[in-house]
Enzyme design. Structure first.
Site, short mmCIF file in Angstrom:
data_model
loop_
_atom_site.label_atom_id
_atom_site.label_comp_id
_atom_site.label_asym_id
_atom_site.label_seq_id
_atom_site.Cartn_x
_atom_site.Cartn_y
_atom_site.Cartn_z
CG ASP A 36 -1.72 1.21 1.42
OD1 ASP A 36 -2.91 1.14 1.13
OD2 ASP A 36 -1.18 2.26 1.85
CG ASP A 53 -3.60 3.62 -2.82
OD1 ASP A 53 -4.50 2.81 -3.05
OD2 ASP A 53 -3.64 4.41 -1.87
CD GLU A 54 -5.45 -0.86 -0.70
OE1 GLU A 54 -5.45 -1.32 0.43
OE2 GLU A 54 -6.49 -0.61 -1.34
#
Lengths: 123, 409
Positions: free
Chosen positions: B9, B105-106
């Site tokens: 993350d 974003d992960e």
């Protein structure tokens, strides 16, 4: 097993369509590269190519070269005009034009035909 | 064999990308924020310095200014964020070929079997974090688990709070570490489920884990069972690196710039959303069978709205076949209160190779017309060809054109 047990992260994934398309474009590109990847040549194979090139040059033989260009295999046949060791370029005269091939792009090379005998003009 | 799953993350992703682009921003409170003139003027990402002043994601721009007068506002650059995310996927693929993006974003990584190459899981994670920071300038946190759920819990609940940004949960330590946490911290529990569980007297993850599985199943069906498994750290998910290629549905939703009360205006937006959904479905060469309409009311403190679906008599991706169904759904379920957000999705997708012929209408012509419109828009832009209703005041077409996720590309 119900899909809900194995897909909870697939169901909750939050991806912008543009991001997803970017990921898919990369996968497609990698697939193409995998399909048309360059082989790792054995040294003896290179020597074999070298010999074939020299022979083709000396005897004006027709060669067929397969090269990788933009992830696609392309086959070129014609008479070998020049093989420059310094620049690593091979020049092949096809029916239409002279094609410049980078030696590093070559993935196969073979002599396919003898040159047509030159007809001498009768006096 | 024990699996090793990572969830990577990115810390304050949008803000970190902006700071990496402009190092003069380093050390200053930075907030990436939509257009303050509109409702999109909310915080999309805030860096550590901004968060230290009390700024939180989804806060209004004006609120930020009052909390931290020296805050620097930056408009989003969505395409850049997508590019950095793709660059990160490439970095992860140096370590494993099983990488699955979960959001911008992960990303999940299946590192099972990589120990002999990169060392124990913690070492691998620190090495990955180092490479991501060096090459993109973004700080990455990694949760490690024996399945995706443990990795997600390790990341969200622990790795984000420790200085190295790495934390490992295992089947052995899962209960000891997560059971004392509040029930809302369990993956899959939203505010409604939290309310439901609290009514049963369940306040912690351990409280849920102590319930019999059958009770959860009888009360909430399979969703209840999944939550019970989550509370025990059990998850049967796999990391499918090619899962993005499979489309189960196509959807599009938007938060309106202001609350809409007029039916006419809402219908204009619904047509534009339906058109976008159908355009995307046609682009994938798919037709869909189930139409879903989502509508959220304007009152933030008292969430209202609905999500209803209708099965079509036959699969289609023709806008004017789907739009009447959307309108009917809206008419039936709308409570006539102002609307804040709308969304339409098409699911039950199948290949568009087959077409049910009809005696009364020329369906092929409608499909061809849709494709021709899509081609024009693809070549000349989304605003090159549009319906006349998009010239009326409620329209969002021109405002949204060229944007990604409703923000500047």
């Amino acid at each position: 097993m119900n899909r809900k047990f194995s897909d909870q992260f697939l169901c909750s994934r939050m991806m912008l369509p543009e991001h997803r398309e970017g990921v898919n474009r990369r996968i497609r590109k990698m697939d193409r590269q995998g399909k048309y990847s360059r082989p790792l040549w054995d040294e003896q194979q290179w020597e074999q190519f070298q010999l074939l090139l020299e022979k083709a040059l000396a005897q004006h033989l027709v060669v067929e070269i397969t090269r990788v260009k933009e992830d696609v295999h392309e086959s070129i046949s014609g008479t070998l005009k020049k093989a420059d060791n310094l620049t690593g370029l091979i020049f092949v005269q096809t029916e239409e034009e002279i094609v410049k091939i980078k030696a590093e792009d070559v993935i196969s090379l073979g002599i396919i035909d003898k040159p047509e005998p030159k007809t001498e003009k009768a006096d | 064999m024990r699996r090793i799953i990572f969830l990577a993350d990115m810390e304050s992703f949008y803000a970190s990308v902006e700071i990496a682009r402009d190092p003069s921003l380093r050390g200053k409170p930075v907030v990436v924020c939509g257009d303050p003139e509109r409702r999109r003027g909310i915080v999309l990402a805030a860096n550590r310095e901004a968060k230290a002043c009390g700024i939180e994601t989804a806060m209004g721009a004006w609120e930020c200014r009052s909390l931290c007068p020296q805050v620097i506002f930056i408009r989003p650059h969505m395409q850049d964020y997508i590019n950095v995310s793709l660059q990160m996927t490439e970095i992860f693929e140096r370590f494993t070929d099983r990488v699955a993006p979960y959001s911008i974003d992960e990303q999940f990584l299946d590192m099972t079997g990589c120990e002999s190459l990169f060392g124990p899981p913690r070492e691998m994670a620190l090495r990955i974090n180092g490479e991501i920071l060096r090459e993109t300038g973004v700080r990455c946190r990694i949760g490690i688990g024996e399945n995706p759920l443990q990795a997600k819990m390790a990341c969200d609940r622990f790795a984000k709070k420790n200085p190295q940004g790495v934390f490992q949960l295992t089947c052995e330590n899962y209960a000891g570490l997560t059971w004392p946490l509040p029930i809302r911290d369990l993956f899959g529990v939203g505010f409604r489920m939290e309310r439901n569980l609290r009514r049963l007297g369940i306040k912690t993850i351990g409280g849920l884990a102590a319930l019999p599985r059958e009770k959860m199943k009888s009360r909430w069906g399979i969703n209840g069972e999944v939550l019970w498994l989550n509370a025990h750290g059990i998850d049967y998910s796999n990391i499918h690196s090619r899962s993005t290629e499979k489309y189960k549905g196509v959807g599009h939703s938007m938060t309106l710039p202001r609350d809409y009360s007029s039916k006419e205006k809402i219908e204009v937006v619904l047509l534009e959303i339906t058109e976008e959904v159908c355009r995307r479905a046609r682009g994938l060469r798919k037709v869909g069978r189930v139409v879903n309409l989502y509508c959220r009311g304007a009152d933030f403190d008292n969430p209202t709205g609905f999500s209803r679906q209708k099965k079509l008599p036959e699969p289609t991706a023709v806008t004017m076949d789907i739009y009447p169904v959307v309108l009917r759904l809206f008419d039936t379920h709308w409570d006539r209160l102002p609307v804040r957000a709308l969304g339409v999705s098409l699911s039950g997708l199948m290949e568009d190779r087959y077409l049910q012929l009809s005696l009364l209408e020329d369906k092929e012509k409608k499909v061809r017309l849709g494709r021709a419109m899509d081609e024009v828009r693809e070549r000349f832009g989304i605003t090159s060809l549009f319906r006349a209703s998009s010239l009326t005041p409620g329209s969002q077409l021109f405002d949204r054109a060229g944007k990604i996720g409703g923000h500047e590309a």
